[in-house]
Design a protein around this motif. Sequence first.
Motif, PDB file in Angstrom:
ATOM      1  N   ASN A  95       0.565  -0.944  -0.209  1.00  0.00           N
ATOM      2  CA  ASN A  95      -0.500   0.017  -0.431  1.00  0.00           C
ATOM      3  C   ASN A  95       1.046   1.226   0.044  1.00  0.00           C
ATOM      4  O   ASN A  95       1.227   1.626   1.190  1.00  0.00           O
TER       5      ASN A  95
ATOM      6  N   ARG B 224     -11.064   6.000 -10.094  1.00  0.00           N
ATOM      7  CA  ARG B 224     -10.038   5.687  -9.130  1.00  0.00           C
ATOM      8  C   ARG B 224     -10.204   5.920  -7.223  1.00  0.00           C
ATOM      9  O   ARG B 224     -10.451   6.625  -7.294  1.00  0.00           O
TER      10      ARG B 224
ATOM     11  N   SER C  42     -11.932   4.635  -3.827  1.00  0.00           N
ATOM     12  CA  SER C  42     -11.373   4.101  -2.426  1.00  0.00           C
ATOM     13  C   SER C  42     -10.784   2.737  -2.519  1.00  0.00           C
ATOM     14  O   SER C  42     -11.758   2.094  -3.168  1.00  0.00           O
ATOM     15  N   GLN C  43     -10.095   2.558  -2.114  1.00  0.00           N
ATOM     16  CA  GLN C  43      -9.758   0.751  -2.166  1.00  0.00           C
ATOM     17  C   GLN C  43     -10.477   0.412  -1.026  1.00  0.00           C
ATOM     18  O   GLN C  43     -11.024  -0.963  -1.041  1.00  0.00           O
TER      19      GLN C  43
ATOM     20  N   ALA D 202     -13.803  -1.161  -6.131  1.00  0.00           N
ATOM     21  CA  ALA D 202     -11.835  -0.600  -6.976  1.00  0.00           C
ATOM     22  C   ALA D 202     -11.207  -1.759  -7.897  1.00  0.00           C
ATOM     23  O   ALA D 202     -11.131  -1.467  -8.479  1.00  0.00           O
TER      24      ALA D 202
ATOM     25  N   ASN E 118     -11.094   0.111 -10.927  1.00  0.00           N
ATOM     26  CA  ASN E 118      -9.956   1.155 -11.086  1.00  0.00           C
ATOM     27  C   ASN E 118      -9.210   0.863 -11.931  1.00  0.00           C
ATOM     28  O   ASN E 118      -8.526  -0.395 -12.448  1.00  0.00           O
TER      29      ASN E 118
ATOM     30  N   LYS F  35      -5.938   4.143  -6.389  1.00  0.00           N
ATOM     31  CA  LYS F  35      -7.026   4.304  -5.293  1.00  0.00           C
ATOM     32  C   LYS F  35      -7.322   5.622  -5.596  1.00  0.00           C
ATOM     33  O   LYS F  35      -7.145   6.348  -7.500  1.00  0.00           O
ATOM     34  N   GLN F  36      -7.368   7.267  -4.583  1.00  0.00           N
ATOM     35  CA  GLN F  36      -7.814   8.434  -5.325  1.00  0.00           C
ATOM     36  C   GLN F  36      -7.067   8.664  -4.889  1.00  0.00           C
ATOM     37  O   GLN F  36      -6.087   9.003  -4.056  1.00  0.00           O
TER      38      GLN F  36
ATOM     39  N   GLY G 100      -1.920   4.300  -4.628  1.00  0.00           N
ATOM     40  CA  GLY G 100      -2.087   3.404  -5.408  1.00  0.00           C
ATOM     41  C   GLY G 100      -2.110   1.903  -4.237  1.00  0.00           C
ATOM     42  O   GLY G 100      -1.476   1.571  -3.441  1.00  0.00           O
TER      43      GLY G 100
END
Length: 210
Positions: free
Chosen positions: A90, A117, A119-120, A125, A129, A151-152, A179
């Motif tokens: 992460n 994009r 959130s995880q 996602a 994503n 991610k975002q 990400g």
Amino acid sequence: MNNNLLPIAKEGFSRIGFTILAFIIFAILDLELLEFFSFLTLIFFIFVYRNPERMIPNFEQMSVVSPVDGVLISIEELENEEYAYKLEINSSYLNVSLLRTPLSSKIETIDIKHGARLSQLSPLARDVNERVEVVFQDSHENNVKVSHMLKQSFDDIKLDVITKQNLVQGSRYGLMVNGITTVYLPQNFRVNVSVGQELNASQTLVGYFS
């Protein structure tokens, strides 16, 4: 990107340039609040796109290092003929965003999937994503697959390589801001990291091929 020795990654030049221009315009117009926010944005972009030069440890030829900065959040054993282990890392906005080659190898395949994009934490996602998958193969035909998922984030995943290109362990090959990176390793690999460990791209030893 492999030869970019500037303190800022080239992918950040345009955003930093526009932010400097905005800061100058707001200063001329005496818009102090906007001037202050543009200054904070400039500092943020400089931090996110920083490009530190790192001393690469002298690991053995069959070694694999982390391709990203981040925290190792899981290690999973797979029932798969090609890959036996899956490691998830992460990365956040606090980490260096550059991607570095996990082993001296050539690039077998590159698969780019544009997408959202989210959130995880979103159940969608992992399906929607944006992600990039790169398969590296060393001179002994050992394969390592690395998957990067956003991610975002405010920026796309950037790659600066092509298939069949030869890369040296630790060299830069792309950029991802905020990400999840998944590393797939074959059966003949010995994992040398543990869950919760902080990893540094090109400097943390993930393990060795046997």
